[in-house]
Design a protein around this motif. Sequence first.
Motif, PDB file in Angstrom:
ATOM      1  N   ASP A 174       0.345   4.283   0.431  1.00 13.29           N
ATOM      2  CA  ASP A 174      -0.012   5.150   1.541  1.00 13.29           C
ATOM      3  C   ASP A 174       0.194   5.077   3.086  1.00 13.29           C
ATOM      4  O   ASP A 174      -0.053   5.694   3.946  1.00 13.29           O
ATOM      5  CB  ASP A 174      -1.350   5.852   1.386  1.00 13.29           C
ATOM      6  N   SER A 175       0.538   3.768   3.104  1.00 13.32           N
ATOM      7  CA  SER A 175       0.804   3.297   4.403  1.00 13.32           C
ATOM      8  C   SER A 175       2.022   3.661   5.092  1.00 13.32           C
ATOM      9  O   SER A 175       2.957   4.456   4.515  1.00 13.32           O
ATOM     10  CB  SER A 175       1.000   1.722   4.608  1.00 13.32           C
ATOM     11  N   TYR A 176       2.173   3.603   6.504  1.00 13.39           N
ATOM     12  CA  TYR A 176       3.382   4.351   7.139  1.00 13.39           C
ATOM     13  C   TYR A 176       4.550   3.583   6.978  1.00 13.39           C
ATOM     14  O   TYR A 176       5.637   4.129   6.562  1.00 13.39           O
ATOM     15  CB  TYR A 176       2.869   4.102   8.923  1.00 13.39           C
ATOM     16  N   ARG A 185       5.721   4.392   3.076  1.00 16.18           N
ATOM     17  CA  ARG A 185       6.285   5.906   3.078  1.00 16.18           C
ATOM     18  C   ARG A 185       7.661   6.025   3.935  1.00 16.18           C
ATOM     19  O   ARG A 185       8.596   6.582   3.634  1.00 16.18           O
ATOM     20  CB  ARG A 185       5.348   6.821   3.832  1.00 16.18           C
ATOM     21  N   ASP A 243       0.793  -1.277  -0.157  1.00 15.55           N
ATOM     22  CA  ASP A 243      -0.089  -0.108   0.014  1.00 15.55           C
ATOM     23  C   ASP A 243       0.939   1.151   0.050  1.00 15.55           C
ATOM     24  O   ASP A 243       1.643   1.285   1.053  1.00 15.55           O
ATOM     25  CB  ASP A 243      -0.857   0.109   1.177  1.00 15.55           C
TER      26      ASP A 243
END
Length: 91
Positions: free
Chosen positions: A29-31, A34, A27
């Motif tokens: 946009d996941s921490y 990123r 994903d």
Amino acid sequence: MTRKKKKRTSPKPIFLDVPRRSEKLADPDSYESRRRRNLEQKKKSKSVYEKARDAEQNSDSVDQQRETPLAEKIRRLKRAEEARQKDSEEE
């Protein structure tokens, strides 16, 4: 002597629906993803060789940038002074 902590037990096992690390990284946009992307893009320190090479290039560009009338005048005065010193040493 150490004491053991009491554990809460339940008759039914608890299974949390937590995504795996690979799913988190998939994903964008996941921490996790990123964080990994930022670590890869983090500015790395230059080696001694790269620093020296950059310094050489910067010194060459500084010489090219300083082609102003004042710089030319200073160079001319330095040349004239060097010529005077050579003449006084020869005599």
